[in-house]
Design an enzyme around this catalytic site. Structure first.
Site, PDB file in Angstrom:
ATOM      1  CG  HIS A 371      -1.954  -0.952   1.285  1.00  0.00           C
ATOM      2  ND1 HIS A 371      -3.067  -0.793   2.050  1.00  0.00           N
ATOM      3  CD2 HIS A 371      -2.108  -2.111   0.640  1.00  0.00           C
ATOM      4  CE1 HIS A 371      -3.849  -1.820   1.885  1.00  0.00           C
ATOM      5  NE2 HIS A 371      -3.285  -2.642   1.032  1.00  0.00           N
ATOM      6  NE  ARG A 477       1.169  -1.151 -15.944  1.00  0.00           N
ATOM      7  CZ  ARG A 477       1.992  -0.251 -16.483  1.00  0.00           C
ATOM      8  NH1 ARG A 477       1.800   1.031 -16.293  1.00  0.00           N
ATOM      9  NH2 ARG A 477       3.018  -0.651 -17.217  1.00  0.00           N
ATOM     10  NE  ARG A 513      -2.485  -4.814 -17.777  1.00  0.00           N
ATOM     11  CZ  ARG A 513      -1.219  -4.581 -17.455  1.00  0.00           C
ATOM     12  NH1 ARG A 513      -0.284  -4.726 -18.367  1.00  0.00           N
ATOM     13  NH2 ARG A 513      -0.891  -4.184 -16.248  1.00  0.00           N
ATOM     14  CD  GLU A 612       2.095  -8.284 -21.391  1.00  0.00           C
ATOM     15  OE1 GLU A 612       2.585  -7.506 -20.590  1.00  0.00           O
ATOM     16  OE2 GLU A 612       1.070  -8.947 -21.162  1.00  0.00           O
ATOM     17  CG  ASP A 636       5.616  -8.615 -18.581  1.00  0.00           C
ATOM     18  OD1 ASP A 636       6.462  -8.978 -17.748  1.00  0.00           O
ATOM     19  OD2 ASP A 636       4.523  -8.110 -18.262  1.00  0.00           O
ATOM     20  NE  ARG A 646       8.199  -5.606 -15.539  1.00  0.00           N
ATOM     21  CZ  ARG A 646       6.950  -5.397 -15.914  1.00  0.00           C
ATOM     22  NH1 ARG A 646       6.357  -6.233 -16.759  1.00  0.00           N
ATOM     23  NH2 ARG A 646       6.275  -4.370 -15.509  1.00  0.00           N
ATOM     24  CB  CYS A 683       1.044   0.024 -23.764  1.00  0.00           C
ATOM     25  SG  CYS A 683       0.901  -1.735 -23.431  1.00  0.00           S
TER      26      CYS A 683
HETATM   27  C1  PEP Z   1       4.400  -4.433 -20.242  1.00  0.00           C
HETATM   28  O1  PEP Z   1       4.637  -5.582 -19.857  1.00  0.00           O
HETATM   29  O2  PEP Z   1       5.125  -3.815 -21.030  1.00  0.00           O
HETATM   30  C2  PEP Z   1       3.225  -3.718 -19.740  1.00  0.00           C
HETATM   31  C3  PEP Z   1       2.859  -2.574 -20.258  1.00  0.00           C
HETATM   32  O3  PEP Z   1       2.559  -4.285 -18.694  1.00  0.00           O
HETATM   33  P1  PEP Z   1       3.054  -4.213 -17.172  1.00  0.00           P
HETATM   34  O4  PEP Z   1       4.226  -3.271 -17.108  1.00  0.00           O
HETATM   35  O5  PEP Z   1       1.900  -3.731 -16.382  1.00  0.00           O
HETATM   36  O6  PEP Z   1       3.416  -5.630 -16.905  1.00  0.00           O
HETATM   37 MG    MG Z   2       3.171  -6.739 -18.755  1.00  0.00          MG
END
Ligand code: PEP
Ligand code: MG
Length: 751
Positions: A371, A477, A513, A612, A636, A646, A683
């Protein structure tokens, strides 16, 4: 009758109002019963609490039944319709309760006139907290929508009721089971990023358990019982103000964040224990400190880890009262411009820190998805989590620089590091001036139209998106409201959040999403079981397809929120055509349900997928035949193509978005989408990095979705580009095979 059910749900402001004139916990539960009965237009609303040790539900408050029945009506788990709702963890809705074989009649409680019955269990994950029931004199009164609305109300108050129950248990004794840089040798500490951004300032170490170091009696001015009562009243007012403030600013994640603290101050057990000590001549500060410790020990002795955590709320409230008593609460300048280091921090502290204008925060514990981290992000407060106890020993005057883009904490940094920091500040200031030159549409130098959209995490980001002239939302998101709550948000709660987003974007395109949890985004209330590789586990669309009820609620909420505007629904981490088909099937089912129920909804959403995973690269044509659009999640895609976590600092140098394999994949994705006439966007974070924009435009990407704060820089980059030249550049790069050869094309300034 077609009632607007969202109007029936209590809002957080109204729930906060419940605290204002209730004298104690019983009165608080009674108010919940009254408010809910009024909202649901029901004749009766009752609140039952469940006690694990006796496995009994006890009636604790009621509007409508005889008040003499409070405390007397007791049901075993599974007994009667109320006990059944809790045993099955499912609502029970009966048009005529008496006809149900499980109905249990209690004489003298005044139940005779009522026919229709609805019970909803109050749960935290798999823990049973209690049940709320509604009754009506009219048979068949409650509709399926009422069930949803009532579930939403129960989920909103679950946390607070749980705290009330715990305090009552402790009161009754039911669960009373238990009793400088040189100085530290630190130069650089690596931590995890809770919230991005830079901060540079003097360190301010915040004590671990402030109540353990309260001064001894002789060192304090004499104080009376009246002073204590005044301090309690002042603390309560502060907490209510903070609750209102957060709900104005962070509607989607607000929930009753301070309710546990406010309830403590309503608990006669807690207050009378302190008052008794004061009457025995113990100094009020010492009295608070002792009783807080007593409660902390009780909470520590509880079997459930989540409940043990409640001790922090007790400590928080105690500290606030002590601060009020000693008058050292509001030294506002004490923290201004400083980098605060603390062992742990509550969301309430984070808010407090933000209002005291701290530069940044370093925490020694907590998760990046906690949080506190989420709040810090929306409060624009850089936060790093680093497990290094020596940070707590830094001498006064030590300077700290925290870099929330790498997770580095520099202790008394040298000139070079400070210059980098200043350069970053300059870039930020520059970005702010570019904002004034923003154009509503983005075109390349040779007239090719490019669309810049915003990524939204919290609803508060929508106004930033509008300020920066984003043409829509390319990625919402939706997981954030799920992460901050204590249970899955119901359809109605999600509807309210999504509707706000739809309204605030005023007709611009929005891409929702669907839930993308798992991996590094865990839910505290869901038991995932042990997963050796959560990034390869039950996450994202896999989770949604496995939990169809949760998935359906989300899809229904999206379709309803977008009833009067076009909408795009995007599935994350799709790995096969089959998954896409299954997910589309759920959307089709939801549309059919909403139609049958006569609820306004969007019947023709545009349905697309995130790209992804490497697996989809070989089936892009097949996916393009069934998806209306592709959006590339490069964060991803890079991680899974290169097998580089990552979030792992140890392999950060191998996380290369410009690896030739990734670049060729991107070109292929764009080519396939365009060949099929499908919309394609990026994105992930590559979309806001000026180094990658020329290549992406060069392979045919015309739509970028990014944190809107980067929009000025990206628009400037695109406007300075020739799309024809970018295409030639991309062709050259795609002909290269080595990382080293490719790298030189990805430094800022190459067009
Ligand atoms: C991504 O994986 O590039 C993406 C936009 O989703 P997230 O960063 O929320 O995993
Ligand atoms: Mg992602």
């Amino acid at each position: 009758m077609n009632r607007d059910h969202t109007k029936l749900i209590c809002d957080v402001g109204e729930l906060t109002g419940l605290f204002s004139d209730t004298a104690d916990l019983d009165a608080f539960l009674q108010k919940i019963a009254e408010l809910t009965a009024a909202h649901m237009a029901a004749d009766v609303c009752s609140v039952y609490l469940y006690y694990d040790d006796t496995q009994e539900l006890v009636l604790r408050a009621t509007k409508g039944l005889s008040s003499a029945s409070i405390g007397r009506v007791r049901l075993k788990l599974g007994e009667g319709l109320t006990g059944k709702a809790l045993a099955d963890m499912q609502p029970v809705c009966e048009g005529e309760a008496r006809n149900h074989p499980g109905y249990r009649y209690f004489p003298d409680i005044g139940e005779e006139p009522y026919h229709a019955f609805l019970a909803v269990p109050i749960l935290r994950g798999h823990n049973r907290i209690g049940v709320m029931t509604l009754q009506s004199a009219q048979p068949d009164y409650f509709t399926p929508e009422d069930v949803n609305v009532f579930k939403a109300i129960c989920s909103q108050v679950a946390n607070t009721i749980e705290m009330a129950k715990l305090l009552m248990s402790i009161g009754a004794g039911i669960h009373a089971t238990g009793p400088a840089a040189e100085a530290t040798g630190l130069k650089l500490v690596k931590g995890r990023i809770g919230s991005e951004g830079f901060a540079f300032g003097e360190v301010a170490v915040v004590g671990l358990h402030p109540l353990e170091d309260v001064p001894c009696e002789d060192a304090m001015a004499p104080m009376t019982l009246a002073d204590f009562r005044r301090a309690v009243a002042d603390t309560e007012r502060d907490l209510q103000d903070m609750q209102r403030d957060i709900e104005d600013r962070l509607f989607d994640v607000a929930s009753l964040i301070f309710s546990a603290q406010i309830l403590m101050l309503k608990d006669q057990g807690f207050l009378s224990r302190i008052e008794k000590l004061i009457e025995e001549d113990v100094h009020p500060v010492q009295a608070v400190s002792r009783i807080v410790r007593y409660y902390v020990e009780r909470f520590d002795g509880m079997p459930n880890e989540y409940i043990r955590e409640k001790k922090y709320d007790v400590m928080d409230v105690g500290r606030r009262v002590v601060e009020k008593l000693t008058g050292c609460a509001d030294d506002r300048n004490q923290f201004a411009g400083k980098v605060v280091v603390a062992q742990e921090m509550l969301p309430s502290d984070t808010l407090k820190m933000s209002s005291r204008q701290v530069a940044g925060i370093v925490l020694l514990s907590g998760g990046v998805t906690s949080h506190v981290a989420v709040l810090s992000r929306s409060l624009n407060l850089p936060l790093i989590i680093a497990d290094e106890p020596r940070l707590l020993m830094l001498p006064v005057g030590t300077k700290l620089l925290i870099d929330g883009t790498t997770g580095n904490i520099y202790i008394d940094p040298g000139e070079e590091v400070i210059e980098t920091f200043q350069e970053n500040q300059r870039l930020r200031a520059e970005a702010a001036t570019i904002q004034t030159n923003l154009k509503p549409v983005t075109v390349t130098r040779d007239g090719v139209r490019v669309y810049l959209l915003a990524n939204i995490n919290l609803l508060g980001d929508a106004s930033v998106a509008l300020d920066y002239l984003a043409e829509g939302v390319g990625l919402y998101r939706t997981e954030f409201p799920f992460i901050i709550r204590s249970d899955f948000p119901t359809e109605e709660e999600q509807y309210l959040i999504y509707r706000r987003l739809v309204e605030s974007m005023r007709g611009r395109e929005i891409t929702f999403r669907t839930l993308d949890i798992g991996g590094d985004k865990m839910l505290s209330y869901y038991d995932y079981g042990k997963e050796a590789n959560p990034f390869l586990g039950l996450r994202s669309i896999r989770f949604s397809l496995r939990h169809r009820e949760i998935f359906e609620q989300q899809i229904r909420a999206i379709l309803r929120a977008a009833c009067d505007t076009p909408v795009r629904i995007m599935f994350p981490m799709i790995s096969s055509v089959d998954e896409l088909r299954q997910a589309k099937g759920v959307v089709a089912d939801c549309i059919a349900q909403l139609k049958a129920e006569g609820l306004p909804h969007q019947a023709q959403p545009s349905i697309g997928i995130m790209i992804e995973l490497p697996s989809v690269l070989e089936i892009l044509d097949d996916l393009a035949a069934e998806a209306a659009f592709f959006s590339v999640g490069t964060n991803d895609l890079v991680q899974y193509m290169l097998a580089v976590d990552r979030t792992n600092e140890k392999v950060a140098d191998l996380y290369l978005p410009h690896h030739p394999a990734v670049l060729r994949a991107l070109a292929r994705i764009a080519r396939t989408a365009l060949r099929h006439g499908r919309d394609v966007s990026v994105c992930g974070d590559m979309a806001h990095d000026p180094r990658y924009i020329p290549f992406l435009v060069g392979v045919g990407i015309r739509k970028f979705s990014l944190d809107a704060r980067y929009l000025p820089k990206v628009q400037e980059t695109v406007s300075g580009l020739s799309a024809a030249a970018a295409q030639r550049l991309a062709q050259t790069i795609l002909g290269l095979s080595g990382i080293a050869e490719v790298s030189k094309f990805f430094v800022v300034g190459v067009r």
